[in-house]
Design a protein around this motif. Structure first.
Motif, mmCIF file in Angstrom:
data_model
loop_
_atom_site.group_PDB
_atom_site.id
_atom_site.type_symbol
_atom_site.label_atom_id
_atom_site.label_comp_id
_atom_site.label_asym_id
_atom_site.label_seq_id
_atom_site.Cartn_x
_atom_site.Cartn_y
_atom_site.Cartn_z
ATOM 1 N N GLY A 1 0.838 -1.259 0.109
ATOM 2 C CA GLY A 1 -0.037 0.202 0.003
ATOM 3 C C GLY A 1 0.787 1.192 -0.116
ATOM 4 N N LEU A 2 0.993 1.925 -1.235
ATOM 5 C CA LEU A 2 1.643 3.237 -1.093
ATOM 6 C C LEU A 2 1.031 4.453 -0.709
ATOM 7 C CD1 LEU A 2 3.020 2.726 -4.994
ATOM 8 C CD2 LEU A 2 3.693 2.033 -2.666
ATOM 9 N N GLY A 3 1.536 5.204 -0.016
ATOM 10 C CA GLY A 3 0.966 6.289 0.360
ATOM 11 C C GLY A 3 0.613 6.071 2.108
ATOM 12 N N GLN A 4 -0.610 6.468 2.160
ATOM 13 C CA GLN A 4 -1.389 6.258 3.701
ATOM 14 C C GLN A 4 -1.121 5.190 4.342
ATOM 15 O OE1 GLN A 4 -1.997 8.832 5.486
ATOM 16 N NE2 GLN A 4 -2.423 7.456 7.095
ATOM 17 N N HIS A 5 -0.510 5.263 5.523
ATOM 18 C CA HIS A 5 -0.290 3.780 6.555
ATOM 19 C C HIS A 5 -1.585 3.546 7.073
ATOM 20 C CE1 HIS A 5 -0.178 6.553 10.010
ATOM 21 N NE2 HIS A 5 0.605 7.314 9.162
ATOM 22 N N ASN A 6 -1.492 2.343 7.941
ATOM 23 C CA ASN A 6 -2.523 1.815 8.740
ATOM 24 C C ASN A 6 -2.337 1.849 10.342
ATOM 25 O OD1 ASN A 6 -0.680 -0.142 8.888
ATOM 26 N ND2 ASN A 6 -1.781 -1.505 7.503
ATOM 27 N N GLN A 7 -1.565 2.998 10.702
ATOM 28 C CA GLN A 7 -1.141 3.034 11.846
ATOM 29 C C GLN A 7 -1.710 4.455 12.493
ATOM 30 O OE1 GLN A 7 0.801 0.324 13.483
ATOM 31 N NE2 GLN A 7 0.117 -0.548 11.558
ATOM 32 N N ASP A 8 -1.825 4.411 14.040
ATOM 33 C CA ASP A 8 -2.149 5.619 14.544
ATOM 34 C C ASP A 8 -1.066 6.597 14.193
ATOM 35 O OD1 ASP A 8 -3.564 4.606 17.784
ATOM 36 O OD2 ASP A 8 -4.046 4.516 15.710
ATOM 37 N N ARG A 9 -1.560 7.985 14.223
ATOM 38 C CA ARG A 9 -0.739 9.090 13.764
ATOM 39 C C ARG A 9 0.401 9.156 14.917
ATOM 40 N NH1 ARG A 9 -5.244 13.514 12.323
ATOM 41 N NH2 ARG A 9 -6.222 12.290 10.667
ATOM 42 N N SER A 10 -0.133 8.587 16.160
ATOM 43 C CA SER A 10 1.009 8.942 17.135
ATOM 44 C C SER A 10 2.160 7.994 17.058
ATOM 45 C CB SER A 10 0.472 8.617 18.563
ATOM 46 O OG SER A 10 0.028 7.450 18.795
ATOM 47 N N VAL A 11 2.198 6.892 16.320
ATOM 48 C CA VAL A 11 3.259 5.951 15.811
ATOM 49 C C VAL A 11 3.784 6.112 14.622
ATOM 50 C CG1 VAL A 11 3.437 3.596 15.558
ATOM 51 C CG2 VAL A 11 1.782 4.166 17.286
ATOM 52 N N VAL A 12 3.145 6.381 13.450
ATOM 53 C CA VAL A 12 3.659 6.671 12.327
ATOM 54 C C VAL A 12 3.110 8.048 11.827
ATOM 55 C CG1 VAL A 12 4.070 6.078 9.907
ATOM 56 C CG2 VAL A 12 3.697 4.439 11.638
ATOM 57 N N GLU A 13 4.013 8.955 11.839
ATOM 58 C CA GLU A 13 3.484 10.442 12.001
ATOM 59 C C GLU A 13 2.983 11.104 10.572
ATOM 60 O OE1 GLU A 13 6.017 12.867 14.350
ATOM 61 O OE2 GLU A 13 5.604 14.518 13.185
ATOM 62 N N TYR A 14 3.511 10.597 9.523
ATOM 63 C CA TYR A 14 3.034 11.221 8.189
ATOM 64 C C TYR A 14 1.916 11.053 7.829
ATOM 65 C CZ TYR A 14 3.634 6.974 5.213
ATOM 66 O OH TYR A 14 3.303 5.596 4.567
ATOM 67 N N GLN A 15 1.135 11.720 7.103
ATOM 68 C CA GLN A 15 -0.413 11.512 6.667
ATOM 69 C C GLN A 15 -0.132 11.701 4.929
ATOM 70 O OE1 GLN A 15 -3.322 10.704 8.529
ATOM 71 N NE2 GLN A 15 -1.447 10.163 9.561
ATOM 72 N N CYS A 16 -1.115 10.871 4.177
ATOM 73 C CA CYS A 16 -1.188 11.123 2.736
ATOM 74 C C CYS A 16 -2.503 10.993 2.515
ATOM 75 C CB CYS A 16 -0.069 10.269 2.139
ATOM 76 S SG CYS A 16 -0.128 10.261 0.268
ATOM 77 N N PRO A 17 -2.946 11.592 1.593
ATOM 78 C CA PRO A 17 -4.596 11.518 1.315
ATOM 79 C C PRO A 17 -4.741 10.523 0.308
ATOM 80 C CG PRO A 17 -3.267 13.319 -0.066
ATOM 81 C CD PRO A 17 -2.450 12.938 0.998
ATOM 82 N N ILE A 18 -3.531 9.877 -0.530
ATOM 83 C CA ILE A 18 -3.664 8.901 -1.182
ATOM 84 C C ILE A 18 -3.146 7.388 -0.482
ATOM 85 C CG2 ILE A 18 -2.309 7.489 -3.277
ATOM 86 C CD1 ILE A 18 -4.238 9.662 -4.036
#
Lengths: 89, 374
Positions: free
Chosen positions: B291-308
């Motif tokens: 899965g490219l782009g947005q991850h499946n973790q809490d923001r507190s654990v993996v910080e970056y955010q991606c709309p795709i």
């Protein structure tokens, strides 16, 4: 229920759903969906697979600045649980 | 038609575990009217009370009030409220649905939400039962969740390694199993996590699945997408089909979209052939996807955010965990062991949702204990 009876049942219910969709969209003045009337005689038991609903969501198509997302995969759990009567806490 | 009907009956019997005294609310968008009709017909045939609530996708200011008006009062329920939702391209109004569910005791309400609603959802995606999917998810999780490193190869020519840190990054196990007060995403059949690092070569030869609306034919059998990966990012990509390549160029122009945010394994053994629609059915195919782009973790654990979020899916594959061969993804056997308790169940939500989308307890502490991280 045999296949013929199934087609009649589905045809009748589908006609009802299509009417509901048209009414709902008309009430809101929305034209984001366009019914393609491949199967115009719903009562004749045509299979629903002959129809196609398409959205005109030009703002959401890839290539147009990537538009608003249709769904997202990230979420932010913070230990909240669904409690009775109080909604999500 | 009979294949579709079989899937409708599987949805009601195996997934929703429907009972004649349940009350069903069918939520649907215009592009999923067929799904709403098929399920309505089945409920009518069974004599089960139901209501339909139409909705516009993503934004519908009146939806919540229409939904609340359509639902019975908690005191009027004879048994459960079962919410079934169908959308073709979107996943909408998560927060509104959750709020409506919150008016009922958890034991008396359950939600099953289908994305990629259409003929193949029923004729393919819903044919395996949750029990069958759960046993295959269990088999995979038992063998990879404690690994520090995986090596994965595929018939299409992939050969890459993935570093894992399961004490820190949660695993999602999507298997269609309902829980009281909770939400299930359909179609089901996947385990996934966040890869700390990915190195090597990946060839996606099945399909892609993206979280925007597209009318493209997403199948890749005729022109696979080839990625070279280093430090969890794409350093080079190629495809012999110019249209597909152009589409990928556009998707990867978004910030952070070059990052691999997900390592996923599909486990839905009924998915054998890719369908042309942009569909989660493809993503559940037995194989591996990145899965490219947005991850499946809490923001507190993996910080970056991606709309795709763009899933590139390869058919089949072999997996080694810390150097030991563990599984052929094309033929995952069922495990007879109980499913691990330290996974999160669902993975797709509406774009506006930010809080606890499925009414689930956070289990990261439990997971840390289970993998011996503390």
């Amino acid at each position: 229920m045999n296949e013929a009876e199934l087609k009649v049942l589905i045809g009748r219910v589908t006609e009802s759903v299509v009417s509901e969709v048209k009414r709902s969209e008309a009430e809101r003045g929305i034209s984001i969906a366009e019914l393609r009337d491949h199967a115009t005689e719903l009562g004749g038991g045509k299979l629903p697979s002959a129809w196609k609903i398409s959205y005109d969501t030009s703002g959401n198509l890839v290539g147009n600045a990537m538009g608003p997302a249709a769904w997202k995969i990230s979420y932010d759990t913070s230990g909240k649980a669904l409690l009775p009567g109080d909604g999500v806490k | 038609m009979l294949d579709i009907w079989k899937g409708v009956e599987s949805l009601l019997d195996s997934y929703a575990e429907i009972h004649k005294e349940d009350f069903v609310a069918i939520l649907y968008t215009s592009d999923a009217f067929e799904s709403a009709a098929w399920v309505s017909a089945a409920l009518e045939h069974r004599g089960i009370a139901y209501v339909r609530v139409w909705m516009t996708p993503i934004e519908d200011p009146d939806f919540e009030s229409r939904l609340l008006k359509a639902l019975p009062a908690p005191s009027e329920l004879r048994r459960r409220l079962v919410l079934l939702s169908f959308e073709r391209d979107t996943m909408s109004h998560t927060t509104s649905v959750l709020r409506a569910m919150g008016n009922y005791p958890p034991d008396n309400v359950v939600s099953l939400r289908a994305i990629s609603a259409g003929p193949e959802l029923f004729s393919v995606g819903l044919l395996p039962t949750p029990k069958e999917l759960e046993s295959r998810n269990t088999y995979l999780l038992e063998r990879i969740i404690k690994a520090k490193s995986l090596r994965i190869t595929t018939p299409s020519g992939s050969d890459f390694t993935v570093d894992l840190e399961s004490s820190r990054h949660r695993w999602i196990s999507n298997r269609g199993k309902i829980k009281p007060g909770g939400t299930v995403i359909l179609p089901a059949g996947e385990v996934a996590t966040y890869p700390v690092s990915v190195e090597g070569h990946f060839v996606a030869d099945f399909a892609y699945n993206i979280n925007t609306i597209t009318e493209n034919d997403v199948r890749l059998g005729g022109a696979p997408i080839r990625l070279d990966l280093k430090d969890g990012q794409i350093i080079e990509y190629a495809c012999d089909n110019k249209e597909i390549l152009s589409f990928i160029d556009t998707a990867l122009a978004t910030a952070f979209s070059h990052r691999v945010g997900e390592l996923g394994f599909g486990t839905n053994f009924a998915v054998k052939t890719a369908i042309p629609l942009n569909s989660h059915v493809n993503e559940r195919c037995p194989g591996v996807h990145l899965g490219l782009g947005q991850h499946n973790q809490d923001r507190s654990v993996v910080e970056y955010q991606c709309p795709i979020h763009l899933d590139l899916i390869a058919n089949g594959g072999l997996v080694w965990a810390d150097g030991e061969f563990v599984v052929d993804l094309a033929d995952i056997p069922p495990s007879s062991n109980p499913h691990p308790s330290f996974t999160t169940d669902e993975d797709v939500f509406s774009p506006e949702s930010s809080d606890d989308c499925c009414g689930l307890m956070r289990q990261c502490d439990v997971m840390a204990d289970a993998v011996g991280a503390r």
